[in-house]
Design an enzyme around this catalytic site. Structure first.
Site, PDB file in Angstrom:
ATOM      1  N   LYS A   1      -2.510  -2.652  -2.890  1.00 42.85           N
ATOM      2  CA  LYS A   1      -3.386  -1.129  -2.666  1.00 42.85           C
ATOM      3  C   LYS A   1      -3.027   0.058  -3.104  1.00 42.85           C
ATOM      4  O   LYS A   1      -2.473   0.877  -2.218  1.00 42.85           O
ATOM      5  CB  LYS A   1      -3.366  -1.370  -1.177  1.00 42.85           C
ATOM      6  CG  LYS A   1      -4.438  -0.317  -0.138  1.00 42.85           C
ATOM      7  CD  LYS A   1      -4.811  -1.105   0.920  1.00 42.85           C
ATOM      8  CE  LYS A   1      -5.694   0.131   2.020  1.00 42.85           C
ATOM      9  NZ  LYS A   1      -6.402  -0.957   2.570  1.00 42.85           N
TER      10      LYS A   1
ATOM     11  N   GLU B   1       1.017  -1.535   0.183  1.00 44.98           N
ATOM     12  CA  GLU B   1       0.051  -0.377  -0.511  1.00 44.98           C
ATOM     13  C   GLU B   1       0.595   1.599  -0.117  1.00 44.98           C
ATOM     14  O   GLU B   1       1.235   1.478   0.817  1.00 44.98           O
ATOM     15  CB  GLU B   1      -1.324   0.543   1.144  1.00 44.98           C
ATOM     16  CG  GLU B   1      -1.771   1.792   1.357  1.00 44.98           C
ATOM     17  CD  GLU B   1      -2.597   1.530   2.960  1.00 44.98           C
ATOM     18  OE1 GLU B   1      -2.641   0.602   3.227  1.00 44.98           O
ATOM     19  OE2 GLU B   1      -3.303   2.114   2.579  1.00 44.98           O
TER      20      GLU B   1
HETATM   21  P1  13P Z   1      -9.120   4.105   4.329  1.00 48.48           P
HETATM   22  O1  13P Z   1     -10.326   3.488   3.233  1.00 48.48           O
HETATM   23  O2  13P Z   1      -9.786   4.599   5.529  1.00 48.48           O
HETATM   24  O3  13P Z   1      -7.960   5.465   3.533  1.00 48.48           O
HETATM   25  O4  13P Z   1      -8.754   2.718   5.510  1.00 48.48           O
HETATM   26  C1  13P Z   1      -7.706   1.991   3.941  1.00 48.48           C
HETATM   27  C2  13P Z   1      -6.614   1.618   4.440  1.00 48.48           C
HETATM   28  O5  13P Z   1      -6.407   0.195   5.236  1.00 48.48           O
HETATM   29  C3  13P Z   1      -5.297   2.424   5.134  1.00 48.48           C
HETATM   30  O6  13P Z   1      -4.011   1.877   5.251  1.00 48.48           O
END
Ligand code: 13P
Length: 340
Positions: A219, A177
């Protein structure tokens, strides 16, 4: 490394018509969310809230749940481990393994995500607790002209590579991510350029560190205008630019892409995902891995009161179903009203 098992898990995480629930708020973050609904954050209130979600019908639309360290060890009120509730709902337990961000002294305003020390041991322990995937979030600050620095992009991409390789060695699918933030007044095109730099650096590191792309999930943020930018890209532009970015940067060996919501409203997060899935066929599954965009409504409906639990579950089930529809490109605004 058992690549075929990792690939099977990754494909299940992006199974058609399902997506991921990010319920991995750290103790500090969930306290902020609970403050907003005037609920005291205690070990029990956090447990009660998450148990409510994991027992809801909405779990039929959830392929995997990202948990926080406290939650993966917790039991429901009747003594059933929460991990067991998730598995019974047909969903895969996952775990956030980064330990948050620390400032980069040489780069004012920027940070690096930490948590690599003893990570191999922690991953083994999480596997034993039932986790089959993990998450690590890199935070990339962006502005109109100077941020992010090459340094911040590089150190965060390097850490993502280290984390991903260790996950795969431990039998866990890494969710990679790299989040380019949506705070600030930068344009949608600036978001595109920065996100492209970041994804190219991240996939460079993954390759260098021999991460098997078939056994991971990306992600990313969507390509959106900064929240304070006077000109806001509409749904069609966000969808078009995000798909263009992914086509340029994401190898087709990656099984799936599960977006973060990052501060988008619930309605925007659903509409954007739907618009992307209505376009031409793509080499990867595109779905959601939302935190706030799945939980804002159930948090309001629940408000910490046991008697509101079924209202909270209905609100969660509704959002989960809407996003599941969007992951198939089958959501329409009319569906929102029907169910409501
Ligand atoms: P949000 O969808 O609130 O951005 O959170 C997703 C997430 O896992 C952030 O690390």
């Amino acid at each position: 490394m058992n690549l075929s098992a990792l690939n099977t898990t990754a494909l299940a995480m992006v199974a058609p018509g399902k997506g991921i629930l990010a319920a991995d708020e750290s103790t500090g973050t969930i306290r902020k969310r609970f403050d907003a609904i005037h609920v005291e954050s205690t070990e029990q209130s956090r447990r009660d809230y998450r148990e409510m979600l994991f027992r809801s019908e909405g779990m039929a639309s959830i392929s995997g749940v990202i948990l926080y360290d406290e939650t993966i060890r917790q039991e429901a009120a009747d003594g059933t481990p929460l991990v067991e509730l998730i598995k019974r709902a047909g969903s895969i337990p996952g775990i956030k393994v980064d330990e948050g961000t620390q400032p980069l002294p040489a780069c004012p305003g920027e940070s690096v995500t930490v948590g690599l020390d003893r990570l191999a041991d922690r991953l083994q322990a999480y596997y034993a607790l039932g986790a089959r995937f993990a998450k690590w979030r890199a935070v990339i600050e962006i502005d109109k002209d100077t941020l992010p620095s090459m340094t911040a992009v590089h150190v965060n991409a390097h850490a993502l590579g280290r984390y991903a390789a260790l996950c795969q060695a431990a039998g866990l699918v890494p969710i990679v991510e790299p989040e380019v933030l949506m705070d600030g007044d930068h344009t949608v095109d600036r978001c595109f350029d920065v996100s492209r730099r970041v994804l190219n650096e991240v996939f460079g590191e993954l390759r260098l560190q021999r991460v098997a792309l078939e056994g991971m999930i990306l992600k990313p943020n969507m390509v959106v205008s900064g929240q304070k930018c006077p000109e806001q890209a509409d749904v069609a532009e966000v969808a078009e630019k995000t798909i263009r970015l992914l086509k340029e940067c994401v190898p087709t060996a990656v099984p799936g892409i599960a977006f973060l919501s990052g501060g988008q409203t619930e309605a925007q997060a659903t509409a954007h995902l739907d618009a992307m899935n209505r376009r031409d066929p793509l080499p990867w599954k595109l779905t959601f891995s939302y935190g706030r965009a799945l939980q804002a409504a159930p948090q309001r409906a629940w408000s910490g009161k046991a008697e509101n639990a079924s209202a909270g579950q209905r609100a969660f089930t509704h959002r989960a179903r809407m996003n599941a529809k969007a992951s198939l490109g089958q959501w329409t605004p009319a569906l929102e009203h029907e169910a409501a």
